[in-house]
Design a protein around this motif. Structure first.
Motif, PDB file in Angstrom:
ATOM      1  N   LYS A 104       6.459  10.389 -16.968  1.00 31.21           N
ATOM      2  CA  LYS A 104       5.956   9.697 -15.782  1.00 31.21           C
ATOM      3  C   LYS A 104       6.628   8.332 -15.666  1.00 31.21           C
ATOM      4  O   LYS A 104       6.609   7.541 -16.599  1.00 31.21           O
ATOM      5  CB  LYS A 104       4.437   9.521 -15.865  1.00 31.21           C
ATOM      6  N   ILE A 105       7.212   8.077 -14.496  1.00 35.90           N
ATOM      7  CA  ILE A 105       7.878   6.810 -14.206  1.00 35.90           C
ATOM      8  C   ILE A 105       7.265   6.220 -12.940  1.00 35.90           C
ATOM      9  O   ILE A 105       7.019   6.940 -11.968  1.00 35.90           O
ATOM     10  CB  ILE A 105       9.397   7.010 -13.994  1.00 35.90           C
ATOM     11  N   VAL A 106       7.007   4.913 -12.927  1.00 37.55           N
ATOM     12  CA  VAL A 106       6.489   4.273 -11.720  1.00 37.55           C
ATOM     13  C   VAL A 106       7.573   3.392 -11.100  1.00 37.55           C
ATOM     14  O   VAL A 106       8.364   2.764 -11.808  1.00 37.55           O
ATOM     15  CB  VAL A 106       5.220   3.439 -12.002  1.00 37.55           C
ATOM     16  N   ILE A 107       7.605   3.388  -9.763  1.00 41.66           N
ATOM     17  CA  ILE A 107       8.517   2.545  -8.996  1.00 41.66           C
ATOM     18  C   ILE A 107       7.659   1.474  -8.348  1.00 41.66           C
ATOM     19  O   ILE A 107       6.796   1.779  -7.525  1.00 41.66           O
ATOM     20  CB  ILE A 107       9.261   3.349  -7.915  1.00 41.66           C
ATOM     21  N   VAL A 108       7.884   0.213  -8.718  1.00 40.04           N
ATOM     22  CA  VAL A 108       7.007  -0.859  -8.259  1.00 40.04           C
ATOM     23  C   VAL A 108       7.824  -1.945  -7.556  1.00 40.04           C
ATOM     24  O   VAL A 108       9.038  -2.045  -7.711  1.00 40.04           O
ATOM     25  CB  VAL A 108       6.211  -1.479  -9.429  1.00 40.04           C
ATOM     26  N   GLY A 109       7.112  -2.759  -6.785  1.00 37.72           N
ATOM     27  CA  GLY A 109       7.763  -3.843  -6.074  1.00 37.72           C
ATOM     28  C   GLY A 109       6.897  -4.306  -4.923  1.00 37.72           C
ATOM     29  O   GLY A 109       5.861  -3.695  -4.622  1.00 37.72           O
ATOM     30  N   GLY A 110       7.322  -5.358  -4.269  1.00 36.62           N
ATOM     31  CA  GLY A 110       6.570  -5.900  -3.148  1.00 36.62           C
ATOM     32  C   GLY A 110       6.660  -5.028  -1.909  1.00 36.62           C
ATOM     33  O   GLY A 110       7.313  -3.979  -1.887  1.00 36.62           O
ATOM     34  N   PHE A 111       6.019  -5.487  -0.863  1.00 35.35           N
ATOM     35  CA  PHE A 111       5.962  -4.760   0.399  1.00 35.35           C
ATOM     36  C   PHE A 111       7.361  -4.631   1.015  1.00 35.35           C
ATOM     37  O   PHE A 111       8.119  -5.593   1.092  1.00 35.35           O
ATOM     38  CB  PHE A 111       5.044  -5.520   1.358  1.00 35.35           C
ATOM     39  N   GLY A 112       7.724  -3.404   1.429  1.00 31.44           N
ATOM     40  CA  GLY A 112       8.972  -3.171   2.134  1.00 31.44           C
ATOM     41  C   GLY A 112      10.224  -3.286   1.305  1.00 31.44           C
ATOM     42  O   GLY A 112      11.327  -3.440   1.841  1.00 31.44           O
ATOM     43  N   VAL A 113      10.104  -3.191  -0.027  1.00 30.78           N
ATOM     44  CA  VAL A 113      11.276  -3.392  -0.879  1.00 30.78           C
ATOM     45  C   VAL A 113      12.094  -2.116  -1.059  1.00 30.78           C
ATOM     46  O   VAL A 113      13.210  -2.158  -1.564  1.00 30.78           O
ATOM     47  CB  VAL A 113      10.843  -3.957  -2.254  1.00 30.78           C
ATOM     48  N   GLY A 114      11.538  -0.948  -0.671  1.00 27.46           N
ATOM     49  CA  GLY A 114      12.317   0.293  -0.727  1.00 27.46           C
ATOM     50  C   GLY A 114      11.797   1.352  -1.674  1.00 27.46           C
ATOM     51  O   GLY A 114      12.515   2.287  -2.019  1.00 27.46           O
ATOM     52  N   LYS A 115      10.546   1.249  -2.093  1.00 29.59           N
ATOM     53  CA  LYS A 115      10.005   2.207  -3.071  1.00 29.59           C
ATOM     54  C   LYS A 115       9.936   3.619  -2.490  1.00 29.59           C
ATOM     55  O   LYS A 115      10.358   4.580  -3.139  1.00 29.59           O
ATOM     56  CB  LYS A 115       8.608   1.748  -3.520  1.00 29.59           C
ATOM     57  N   THR A 116       9.408   3.757  -1.280  1.00 25.29           N
ATOM     58  CA  THR A 116       9.318   5.072  -0.641  1.00 25.29           C
ATOM     59  C   THR A 116      10.708   5.654  -0.416  1.00 25.29           C
ATOM     60  O   THR A 116      10.942   6.849  -0.643  1.00 25.29           O
ATOM     61  CB  THR A 116       8.563   4.968   0.694  1.00 25.29           C
ATOM     62  N   THR A 117      11.638   4.807   0.003  1.00 22.29           N
ATOM     63  CA  THR A 117      13.010   5.260   0.234  1.00 22.29           C
ATOM     64  C   THR A 117      13.652   5.746  -1.050  1.00 22.29           C
ATOM     65  O   THR A 117      14.344   6.771  -1.068  1.00 22.29           O
ATOM     66  CB  THR A 117      13.851   4.122   0.843  1.00 22.29           C
ATOM     67  N   MET A 118      13.419   5.032  -2.150  1.00 22.63           N
ATOM     68  CA  MET A 118      14.011   5.435  -3.423  1.00 22.63           C
ATOM     69  C   MET A 118      13.480   6.786  -3.885  1.00 22.63           C
ATOM     70  O   MET A 118      14.255   7.664  -4.278  1.00 22.63           O
ATOM     71  CB  MET A 118      13.736   4.371  -4.496  1.00 22.63           C
ATOM     72  N   VAL A 119      12.168   6.956  -3.843  1.00 20.49           N
ATOM     73  CA  VAL A 119      11.590   8.236  -4.253  1.00 20.49           C
ATOM     74  C   VAL A 119      12.130   9.362  -3.377  1.00 20.49           C
ATOM     75  O   VAL A 119      12.509  10.428  -3.867  1.00 20.49           O
ATOM     76  CB  VAL A 119      10.049   8.186  -4.185  1.00 20.49           C
ATOM     77  N   GLY A 120      12.202   9.122  -2.074  1.00 20.16           N
ATOM     78  CA  GLY A 120      12.676  10.146  -1.161  1.00 20.16           C
ATOM     79  C   GLY A 120      14.141  10.479  -1.332  1.00 20.16           C
ATOM     80  O   GLY A 120      14.549  11.637  -1.198  1.00 20.16           O
ATOM     81  N   SER A 121      14.958   9.475  -1.660  1.00 21.09           N
ATOM     82  CA  SER A 121      16.396   9.717  -1.762  1.00 21.09           C
ATOM     83  C   SER A 121      16.769  10.497  -3.013  1.00 21.09           C
ATOM     84  O   SER A 121      17.744  11.249  -3.017  1.00 21.09           O
ATOM     85  CB  SER A 121      17.157   8.380  -1.749  1.00 21.09           C
ATOM     86  N   VAL A 122      15.986  10.335  -4.079  1.00 22.35           N
ATOM     87  CA  VAL A 122      16.382  10.916  -5.362  1.00 22.35           C
ATOM     88  C   VAL A 122      15.592  12.170  -5.722  1.00 22.35           C
ATOM     89  O   VAL A 122      16.016  12.939  -6.592  1.00 22.35           O
ATOM     90  CB  VAL A 122      16.238   9.845  -6.479  1.00 22.35           C
ATOM     91  N   SER A 123      14.472  12.412  -5.069  1.00 22.39           N
ATOM     92  CA  SER A 123      13.612  13.536  -5.443  1.00 22.39           C
ATOM     93  C   SER A 123      14.265  14.874  -5.107  1.00 22.39           C
ATOM     94  O   SER A 123      14.811  15.058  -4.016  1.00 22.39           O
ATOM     95  CB  SER A 123      12.261  13.426  -4.729  1.00 22.39           C
TER      96      SER A 123
END
Length: 206
Positions: A27-46
């Motif tokens: 299990k890995i978590v992707i963290v960061g502030g608002f609008g930093v790209g977390k959803t985009t990162m998960v979507g691009s690599v999944s």
């Protein structure tokens, strides 16, 4: 009771099934502030269709949510993003993207449970947000790497300067990335896995 085929609950799609060769999952978590790209990162690599919990932003967030640099953003994650990527035939990473708005940060504790490591996404337009993010990971004892997402209109700084500005210890990897690109996002995850492996070898990873 007889069920018709149309009444049956469909199983996972073939492409979403866990590979038969998989022996370990992390299990890995992707963290960061608002609008930093977390959803985009998960979507691009999944490698599976990612699960997102994005909701349309409303006027209720005005004066509450800090959307500096993200004025055109119309949706935000309110619970988590979820994806999966196979690093090798035997090793699979489950990716959990955290909500970025501070009013949803209470959900982070649950998402951190069982996480072996984390990626901290950084926006150079809002470096100050990263201190709270990294502080929460340190409090929970979750090892992390820092990835600077390259926004077109964001200022660029040499990585040594960013390391100093963010007060990131020398042993923690820091790199630039473009979370829109699968290869770039995967490189970040591979860097995290190598970092976790090095911690395990020294006995620092429990």
């Amino acid at each position: 009771m007889d069920f018709k085929d149309s009444d049956r609950i469909p199983g996972p799609r073939t492409e979403d099934r866990l590979p038969d060769t998989a022996e370990a999952a992390v299990k890995i978590v992707i963290v960061g502030g608002f609008g930093v790209g977390k959803t985009t990162m998960v979507g691009s690599v999944s490698e599976i269709r990612p699960l997102t919990t994005e909701e349309t932003m409303t006027q209720a967030g005005i004066g509450v949510d800090d959307n500096f640099g993200s004025a055109s953003k119309t949706a935000t994650t309110v619970a988590m993003d979820f994806g999966r990527i196979s690093i090798t035939d035997e090793l699979v990473l489950y990716l959990f993207g955290t909500p970025g708005q501070e009013r949803f940060w209470f959900l982070w504790n649950g998402l951190f449970e069982g996480a072996l490591g984390a990626v901290v996404l950084v926006d150079t337009r809002r470096l100050e947000v990263s201190f709270d993010v990294m502080g929460r990971l340190e409090e929970r004892g979750v090892p992390f790497v820092v990835a600077v997402n390259s926004f077109p209109d964001a200022p660029r700084y040499p990585l040594p300067e960013l390391r100093t500005a963010l007060d990131v210890p020398e042993e923690i990897p820091i790199m630039e990335c473009d979370v829109r690109r699968r290869a770039s996002s995967r490189d970040v995850l591979m860097t995290l896995m190598r970092f976790l492996h090095s911690l395990a070898l020294t006995g620092a990873l429990t």
